[in-house]
Design a protein around this motif. Sequence first.
Motif, short mmCIF file in Angstrom:
data_model
loop_
_atom_site.label_atom_id
_atom_site.label_comp_id
_atom_site.label_asym_id
_atom_site.label_seq_id
_atom_site.Cartn_x
_atom_site.Cartn_y
_atom_site.Cartn_z
N GLY A 241 45.80 21.92 50.30
CA GLY A 241 46.60 21.00 49.51
C GLY A 241 47.95 21.51 49.05
O GLY A 241 48.63 20.83 48.29
N HIS A 242 48.34 22.68 49.52
CA HIS A 242 49.62 23.23 49.10
C HIS A 242 50.77 22.65 49.92
O HIS A 242 50.62 22.31 51.09
CB HIS A 242 49.62 24.75 49.25
CG HIS A 242 48.63 25.44 48.36
ND1 HIS A 242 48.69 25.38 46.98
CD2 HIS A 242 47.52 26.20 48.67
CE1 HIS A 242 47.69 26.09 46.47
NE2 HIS A 242 46.97 26.58 47.46
N ASP A 243 51.91 22.53 49.27
CA ASP A 243 53.13 22.07 49.93
C ASP A 243 53.77 23.26 50.62
O ASP A 243 54.45 24.07 49.99
CB ASP A 243 54.08 21.46 48.88
CG ASP A 243 55.37 20.92 49.50
OD1 ASP A 243 55.46 20.89 50.74
OD2 ASP A 243 56.26 20.53 48.73
N VAL A 244 53.54 23.39 51.93
CA VAL A 244 54.03 24.53 52.70
C VAL A 244 55.16 24.06 53.59
O VAL A 244 54.98 23.19 54.44
CB VAL A 244 52.91 25.16 53.55
CG1 VAL A 244 53.46 26.36 54.33
CG2 VAL A 244 51.74 25.57 52.68
N ARG A 245 56.34 24.65 53.41
CA ARG A 245 57.49 24.36 54.26
C ARG A 245 57.70 25.56 55.17
O ARG A 245 57.99 26.66 54.68
CB ARG A 245 58.73 24.09 53.41
CG ARG A 245 58.51 23.07 52.30
CD ARG A 245 58.19 21.68 52.85
NE ARG A 245 57.97 20.72 51.77
CZ ARG A 245 58.92 19.94 51.27
NH1 ARG A 245 60.16 20.01 51.75
NH2 ARG A 245 58.63 19.10 50.28
N HIS A 246 57.54 25.36 56.46
CA HIS A 246 57.63 26.45 57.42
C HIS A 246 58.94 26.37 58.18
O HIS A 246 59.33 25.31 58.68
CB HIS A 246 56.46 26.39 58.40
CG HIS A 246 56.54 27.40 59.50
ND1 HIS A 246 57.15 27.12 60.71
CD2 HIS A 246 56.12 28.69 59.57
CE1 HIS A 246 57.08 28.20 61.48
NE2 HIS A 246 56.48 29.15 60.83
N PHE A 247 59.63 27.50 58.28
CA PHE A 247 60.90 27.57 59.00
C PHE A 247 60.87 28.78 59.92
O PHE A 247 60.43 29.86 59.54
CB PHE A 247 62.07 27.69 58.03
CG PHE A 247 62.18 26.55 57.06
CD1 PHE A 247 62.86 25.40 57.41
CD2 PHE A 247 61.57 26.62 55.80
CE1 PHE A 247 62.95 24.34 56.52
CE2 PHE A 247 61.65 25.57 54.92
CZ PHE A 247 62.35 24.42 55.27
N THR A 248 61.36 28.60 61.14
CA THR A 248 61.48 29.70 62.09
C THR A 248 62.96 29.98 62.34
O THR A 248 63.69 29.10 62.81
CB THR A 248 60.79 29.37 63.42
OG1 THR A 248 59.39 29.22 63.19
CG2 THR A 248 61.01 30.49 64.43
N LEU A 249 63.37 31.20 62.04
CA LEU A 249 64.75 31.62 62.30
C LEU A 249 64.83 32.14 63.74
O LEU A 249 64.11 33.08 64.10
CB LEU A 249 65.18 32.71 61.32
CG LEU A 249 64.97 32.41 59.83
CD1 LEU A 249 65.57 33.55 58.99
CD2 LEU A 249 65.57 31.08 59.44
#
Length: 210
Positions: A99-107
């Motif tokens: 239930g966590h708000d996870v924002r994933h970004f790949t550089l």
Amino acid sequence: MLLWINGPFGGGKTQTAHEIQRRLPGSVICDPEHAGFGLRRMLPPELRGNFQDLASWRQGVVEVLDLALAKHDGVVIAPMTVTDFGYFDETVGLLREKGHDVRHFTLLAQRETVLKRLRERGFGHLIQRVAGKDAPLRRDSWAVEQLDHCLERLREPEFAEHLWTDQSTVPKTADRIAVLAGLTLAPNSEGALRTRLRQVRVGVKHIRFD
């Protein structure tokens, strides 16, 4: 909210994480690499492989980040390279299931760009000046060996959101992540010299000798 910053080794994850933390009041960095190297040091040298292969690392990362997200009021930032789809599901995916708000970004960046950054991080820039620009990257040889694999795997749609950073500075990359995540960073009032000195300090602090 959790900001998971992915990317190849030497791709700017840690610098970007510290830039966001510096300009986002209340945010903290929870680096999964610390747990990994702790587990790795527990093993005899001949058994020290990729700590991500240890189920205890993946389970521990989820447990610690779950606790941090539940108890800490601010944004949690996790700079960590993950290229295995299964391991990604067991960490980022499981945190989302909780239930966590996870924002994933790949550089991402071109191979030549990442190699240049590897040479310049920590003491690498000094070594380059003394030994020449083609001096071998001894401490980062593992990162170099993994580079092609990382760049290939991390381009896959499963690892979006993708951010290409070849023409971007660390502060600008941090700004892009903040906008995409709906966050507001404090203005970047540092000059170029002060920024570079701070980034060198961060790089030196994160040099690994094992």
